[in-house]
Structures are given as structure tokens and as C-alpha cells.
Design a protein around this motif. Structure first.
Motif, PDB file in Angstrom:
ATOM      1  N   TYR A 112       0.822  -1.222   0.000  1.00  0.00           N
ATOM      2  CA  TYR A 112       0.000   0.000   0.000  1.00  0.00           C
ATOM      3  C   TYR A 112       0.859   1.277   0.000  1.00  0.00           C
ATOM      4  N   TYR A 113       1.996   1.242   0.714  1.00  0.00           N
ATOM      5  CA  TYR A 113       2.804   2.457   0.905  1.00  0.00           C
ATOM      6  C   TYR A 113       3.812   2.716  -0.211  1.00  0.00           C
ATOM      7  N   LYS A 120      -4.115   0.643  -4.552  1.00  0.00           N
ATOM      8  CA  LYS A 120      -3.839   0.888  -3.132  1.00  0.00           C
ATOM      9  C   LYS A 120      -4.712   0.001  -2.230  1.00  0.00           C
ATOM     10  N   HIS A 122      -4.171  -2.538   1.283  1.00  0.00           N
ATOM     11  CA  HIS A 122      -3.211  -2.959   2.310  1.00  0.00           C
ATOM     12  C   HIS A 122      -2.943  -4.455   2.173  1.00  0.00           C
TER      13      HIS A 122
END
Length: 326
Positions: A112-113, A120, A122
Motif C-alpha cells: 500500500y505504501y 492501493k 493494504h
């Protein structure tokens, strides 16, 4: 201070953990196909994972995270050096120290980051390799789908490494190194085949292995009452099963190709028979994800009933195929 391994050539793969190991092995001069890595890592599995704190069940088609890399290294007689720490600064230094010595490093991350991930969601069980860093960026090698060689800002990488949640680790990084000679491939493959089959046929819990597929066949009929956001939950599940780094068909395409390589290598008719079975099974998994996706888009219960019947057939076929490999 810039540390970038010059001439680093990315390994092309579909699935994140096998691609990460492929990158580390290729750099060390060991070139094996991605299906071979998946098979040596005893990668094939199944999990229907549902708990009270989850928005919707998770369907997985491989063994637990981290296990694949460790098994590949063990089968190839390599040292698999793993470092974990709760300190972001120590995590950075662990990687920097390896890069200074010209050693690329495998990382476990929440995708996600990462700057280069456009989807996007997680997912803290993503693997990639870092082969360089400068004052601002980390230089990464990731799957073919992501684009091979990429870069992400160091602060985003730190967040991805330090993420919490399902499948996460504490800033996990890993490297491989030779212990001695590589073992002969034939016995390594045969042993990986029978061990993977044994584990699949004897799952520790009822929602894993072939028993887990039977469980999913029942549970899928309860999904309309289980979901708060039917279209989102089903379409995302279908996407992850077919295209979420699985190489297609919930990893069954990768395993089919491994069985094909193994049958040729070992000249074994039972493995060839199991391979032919997985040639039929793989499209059935693609059909399941398609039915789930359609059910999400149309709200049709009939599609879930169809998927439920197909899952019963898959469970029986996979059990039979794995019995041939024992």
C-alpha cells in the motif's frame, strides 16, 4: 550517501516471493525458472481464512508467507539470513550495511505504501528486493506486473516495512549466501514434490489444503449475508485470486508448469499424470474467480451456487493429483 549495485539485472516473475528469491539467486549466479522456485519452496496450498475481525474472508492458494523463501534456500543448501527489528533506524542500517558490501536484500512490505503501486490495497505480505539507495530513493526489483526495476521514496519504504496487520513482520529483511556446492536438482525436486503433497493432504486445520476447498464450497453460499459491501468484496476477492501476484488460477498455473518441468527432469509418469490433472484444474480456478466477479457485479446467487459445485470437483481432483505425488 549513495549505495547502488551497478549492473543489477532484475529477475522476471509473476509472484512476489518467488520473484524476490529469483532476484537474490540470479545475482548469486543461480538461474532457475519461477515455477521451479515455487515448487522447490513447496509453494502450493490452500487457505480459507475468516475471523471476526476481518471484513471478508481471505482465499489463499499458497503456503504461509516466509515459508516459501526458507524452503527454497534449504532445498538448495543456501544460508537464508533473516533479520527482524522493531526499530526503523536499525532496519535501515541492516539494509544499508548489505548494500555497502554489494549484496541485494529481500524485504517484506505492505505494498500500500510503495510509490509505484497504483492499486492501493493494504497487503503486508508483499516481497521485493532492494538493490540500491541514495539520499531520497530506494531502488527496487519487483514483479513483472509492477514493472521490474522501480524506485520508491525512502520514507514510503520505511512505512511499508514497519506496517502492522495480517501477514506483517517486524521490518523483515533477508539475504542468501552459499554454504557449499548446490545439491543435485533431481532429489531436491522429488523431495519437494512429496513433502508438498503430504502437507496439502494432511492440513493442520479444516480450512486448509483440500479440506479447505470443501469448506469454501459451503461458505461461499453464505457470502451474501457475510458481506457489508457485496460488489467490492467479491470483485476484490476475484481479482486477488486471479491477478494478485498468483501467476493466474490461484497459483495453479505456476504449479502446473513446475510439474511439467519435474516430469521431464525425473522422467516419471505419475508426475506427468498429476501435471495433466493440473492442466484441467487451473482453468477451473480461473472460472471460479470469474463466477465470483460476475456475482459481485450482478448480485447473482446462481453464480455462487455454480462456483460451490465447481469447488467440490476441484477439491476431489486436487486430492487425487496430490496423492499421485506422494
Amino acid at each position: 550517501m549513495s549505495h547502488i549495485i551497478q549492473g543489477f539485472v532484475p529477475y522476471e516473475g509473476e509472484h512476489c516471493e518467488t520473484t524476490a528469491m529469483g532476484n537474490l539467486l540470479q545475482f548469486a549466479g543461480i538461474r532457475l525458472s519461477e515455477p521451479m522456485l515455487f515448487g522447490l519452496g513447496e509453494g502450493l496450498g490452500f487457505i480459507y481464512w475468516d475471523s471476526k475481525n476481518m471484513d471478508f474472508p481471505f482465499i489463499g492458494g499458497r503456503v504461509k508467507t516466509d515459508r516459501l523463501s526458507a524452503r527454497i534456500a534449504s532445498r538448495l543448501n543456501l544460508t537464508h539470513r533473516v533479520q527482524e527489528t522493531s526499530s526503523i533506524e536499525k532496519a535501515r542500517k541492516n539494509v544499508q550495511s548489505c548494500l555497502e558490501h554489494g549484496i541485494p536484500v529481500g524485504l517484506k512490505l505492505d505494498s500500500y505504501y510503495l510509490d509505484y503501486f497504483t492499486n492501493k490495497v493494504h497487503f503486508a505480505g508483499h516481497y521485493a528486493v532492494i538493490y540500491g539507495m541514495d539520499e531520497e530513493y530506494a531502488y527496487m526489483a519487483d514483479t513483472r506486473q509492477q514493472g521490474g526495476r522501480l524506485k520508491t521514496r525512502l520514507d514510503r519504504l520505511a512505512m511499508a516495512r514497519n506496517a502492522k496487520g495480517p501477514m506483517s513482520s517486524r521490518n523483515l529483511s533477508f539475504t542468501i549466501e552459499y554454504v557449499g556446492d548446490l545439491p543435485p536438482l533431481k532429489p531436491a525436486v522429488r523431495s519437494a514434490l512429496s513433502q508438498n503433497a503430504h502437507d496439502f493432504l494432511n492440513p493442520p486445520i479444516q480450512n486448509a489444503g483440500h479440506k479447505g476447498i470443501l469448506k469454501m464450497s459451503k461458505e461461499i453460499l453464505k457470502w451474501p449475508s457475510r458481506s457489508k459491501n457485496f460488489e467490492h468484496d467479491l470483485c476484490l476477492t476475484a481479482l486477488l485470486m486471479e491477478r494478485g501476484g498468483t501467476g493466474g488460477a490461484l497459483f495453479r498455473n505456476l504449479y502446473r508448469d513446475f510439474l511439467n518441468e519435474s516430469a521431464e527432469l525425473l522422467e516419471d509418469s505419475k508426475i506427468k499424470q498429476a501435471c495433466l490433472m493440473f492442466e484441467r484444474i487451473a482453468p477451473m480456478w480461473t472460472a471460479i474467480s470469474s463466477l465470483i466477479d460476475d456475482a459481485g457485479k450482478t448480485g447473482s446467487f446462481h453464480n455462487l451456487e455454480q462456483a460451490s459445485r465447481l469447488l467440490l470437483e476441484i477439491a476431489d481432483q486436487e486430492r487425487t493429483a496430490m496423492e499421485l505425488l506422494l
